[in-house]
Design a protein around this motif. Structure first.
Motif, PDB file in Angstrom:
ATOM      1  N   ARG A  14       0.830  -1.215   0.000  1.00 40.15           N
ATOM      2  CA  ARG A  14       0.000   0.000   0.000  1.00 40.15           C
ATOM      3  C   ARG A  14       0.862   1.261   0.000  1.00 40.15           C
ATOM      4  N   ASP A  15       1.887   1.279   0.836  1.00 42.05           N
ATOM      5  CA  ASP A  15       2.710   2.476   0.992  1.00 42.05           C
ATOM      6  C   ASP A  15       3.646   2.716  -0.192  1.00 42.05           C
ATOM      7  N   ASN A  16       3.890   1.663  -0.980  1.00 39.96           N
ATOM      8  CA  ASN A  16       4.871   1.780  -2.060  1.00 39.96           C
ATOM      9  C   ASN A  16       4.267   1.562  -3.452  1.00 39.96           C
ATOM     10  N   LYS A  17       2.939   1.610  -3.524  1.00 38.02           N
ATOM     11  CA  LYS A  17       2.222   1.625  -4.797  1.00 38.02           C
ATOM     12  C   LYS A  17       2.469   0.397  -5.670  1.00 38.02           C
ATOM     13  N   TYR A  18       2.487  -0.767  -5.047  1.00 36.69           N
ATOM     14  CA  TYR A  18       2.474  -2.005  -5.810  1.00 36.69           C
ATOM     15  C   TYR A  18       1.452  -2.914  -5.150  1.00 36.69           C
ATOM     16  N   ALA A  19       1.324  -4.139  -5.615  1.00 37.91           N
ATOM     17  CA  ALA A  19       0.367  -5.074  -5.018  1.00 37.91           C
ATOM     18  C   ALA A  19       1.016  -6.441  -4.884  1.00 37.91           C
ATOM     19  N   ILE A  20       0.389  -7.282  -4.082  1.00 39.28           N
ATOM     20  CA  ILE A  20       0.820  -8.663  -3.920  1.00 39.28           C
ATOM     21  C   ILE A  20      -0.250  -9.563  -4.519  1.00 39.28           C
ATOM     22  N   CYS A  21       0.192 -10.538  -5.313  1.00 42.62           N
ATOM     23  CA  CYS A  21      -0.749 -11.475  -5.922  1.00 42.62           C
ATOM     24  C   CYS A  21      -1.211 -12.512  -4.908  1.00 42.62           C
ATOM     25  N   ALA A  22      -2.484 -12.828  -4.983  1.00 43.21           N
ATOM     26  CA  ALA A  22      -3.055 -13.948  -4.221  1.00 43.21           C
ATOM     27  C   ALA A  22      -3.561 -14.949  -5.245  1.00 43.21           C
ATOM     28  N   PHE A  23      -2.879 -16.091  -5.315  1.00 42.84           N
ATOM     29  CA  PHE A  23      -3.205 -17.111  -6.310  1.00 42.84           C
ATOM     30  C   PHE A  23      -4.011 -18.237  -5.667  1.00 42.84           C
ATOM     31  N   ASN A  24      -5.120 -18.581  -6.284  1.00 44.71           N
ATOM     32  CA  ASN A  24      -5.901 -19.710  -5.791  1.00 44.71           C
ATOM     33  C   ASN A  24      -5.231 -21.022  -6.176  1.00 44.71           C
ATOM     34  N   ILE A  25      -5.011 -21.862  -5.191  1.00 41.77           N
ATOM     35  CA  ILE A  25      -4.396 -23.165  -5.425  1.00 41.77           C
ATOM     36  C   ILE A  25      -5.414 -24.258  -5.137  1.00 41.77           C
TER      37      ILE A  25
END
Length: 288
Positions: A14-25
Motif C-alpha cells: 500500500r505504501d509503495n504503490k504495488y500489489a501482492i498477488c493472491a493465487f488460488n491453489i
C-alpha cells in the motif's frame, strides 16, 4: 521461515504503490507452480483456497504443503482462506494453521454482514491472524462461488463505517470486476476506488482480476489496490496444458507427464502477474 501473516506485506505494498498477488491453489501442482515462481521472482505471495478447495484437498494438507514451500524457499508465503462462508469453515482453517482469513458476508444485509465479520475478527485477532471482508458484491462465477448479475458497487462512506465497526484488516471492494472470465468488457469505476482509498487506510483487495487488461490492473494499483486475486487464469493454463498432452498422446497415462507441462504453463502465468503488480524483488526491501 514458516508461513507468515499478510498485514506487514500488504501495508508495504500500500505504501509503495504495488500489489501482492493472491493465487488460488487446488493441489500440489498449483502450489508448486506459484511458490517456485515467487521464489524465482523474489516476491512475497499469498496462497489462497476457497471453501470448495478446502473440502477437496483438506485444510491440513494445504497448510502442510504451504509450510513445506515456505521452509524450502524462505520467502514470505501466506495461507489464506478465500471467501470463507461461515464461522465453522473459518475455525477449521485457523485450527489447521491458515495465516489469513476472508469471511464473506457480502450477500447478507449490511448489519448482518457487520455481525458476521466482527465475530470472525474477534476470533482471528485473538490468534494473531488478519481478516479480509467484502463490501458490495462482486458478480460472476468462480469455483464454488456464484453471484448472479453484475454485483453491487461498494459505497465509500459505507466502507469507512464498515471498517470502523468490524475492525477488519483488508477490504475487497466492488468496482466493476467479476469472478471468472468476462463476457463483455468491464467498466471499472476508478473514481469510486479513489474515493474509497481517500476515506479508508487499510489495504484494499481486487477480486476478479483474471482476464482484466494489464492497464486496468495497473491503474487499480495506482489508485490504492494492494492485493490482486488470480484464480481462473491459472485453471485455464493448467487444463489447456493437460488437454494438449492428451491431444498429442491420447494413450498417455502417467500423471507426471500430464502435470509437468501444466506446472510450466502456470509458472508463466504467475511470473507475468508478479511482474504486472510490481512485487518482484520486494522481499529484501520489506525485510529491511
Amino acid at each position: 521461515m514458516g508461513l507468515v501473516t499478510s498485514t506487514k506485506y500488504l501495508l508495504h505494498a500500500r505504501d509503495n504503490k504495488y500489489a501482492i498477488c493472491a493465487f488460488n491453489i487446488h493441489n500440489l501442482e498449483t502450489l508448486k507452480a506459484v511458490t517456485s515462481t515467487s521464489f524465482e521472482s523474489n516476491s512475497p505471495v499469498i496462497l489462497q483456497a476457497t471453501p470448495g478447495t478446502v473440502r477437496f484437498a483438506g485444510a491440513d494438507y494445504l497448510v502442510a504443503m504451504a509450510k513445506t514451500a515456505a521452509d524450502k524457499y524462505n520467502i514470505p508465503i501466506v495461507m489464506h482462506l478465500d471467501h470463507g462462508e461461515d464461522y465453522n469453515m473459518v475455525l477449521e482453517c485457523l485450527r489447521a494453521g491458515f495465516t489469513s482469513i476472508m469471511i464473506d458476508g457480502s450477500k447478507h444485509p449490511y448489519t448482518e454482514n457487520i455481525s458476521i465479520v466482527k465475530k470472525v475478527v474477534e476470533l482471528s485477532h485473538a490468534l494473531g491472524v488478519p481478516v479480509e471482508a467484502e463490501l458490495g458484491t462482486i458478480g460472476g462465477v468462480e469455483d464454488d462461488l456464484s453471484i448472479m448479475g453484475d454485483g453491487v458497487y461498494t459505497n465509500p462512506e459505507v466502507a469507512f463505517d464498515f471498517i470502523e465497526k468490524t475492525g477488519v484488516d483488508s477490504l475487497a471492494v466492488a468496482i466493476g470486476t467479476c469472478h471468472g472470465l468476462y463476457k463483455k468488457k468491464p467498466q471499472l469505476d476508478y473514481v469510486r476506488l479513489a474515493e474509497i482509498r481517500k476515506l479508508v487506510s487499510i489495504p484494499l483487495v481486487l477480486h476478479g482480476a483474471s482476464d482484466l487488461l494489464d492497464e486496468s490492473v495497473k491503474k487499480c494499483i495506482e489508485l490504492g489496490i494492494s492485493k490482486v486475486n488470480i484464480a481462473t487464469e491459472l485453471k485455464i493454463a493448467f487444463s489447456a496444458a493437460v488437454q494438449t498432452v492428451y491431444y498429442e498422446k491420447p494413450a498417455e497415462n502417467d500423471p507426471r507427464k500430464l502435470f509437468t507441462p501444466a506446472i510450466d504453463a502456470m509458472k508463466a502465468v504467475v511470473k507475468n502477474k508478479i511482474n504486472l503488480v510490481g512485487s518482484a524483488d520486494k522481499v529484501t526491501r520489506i525485510s529491511h
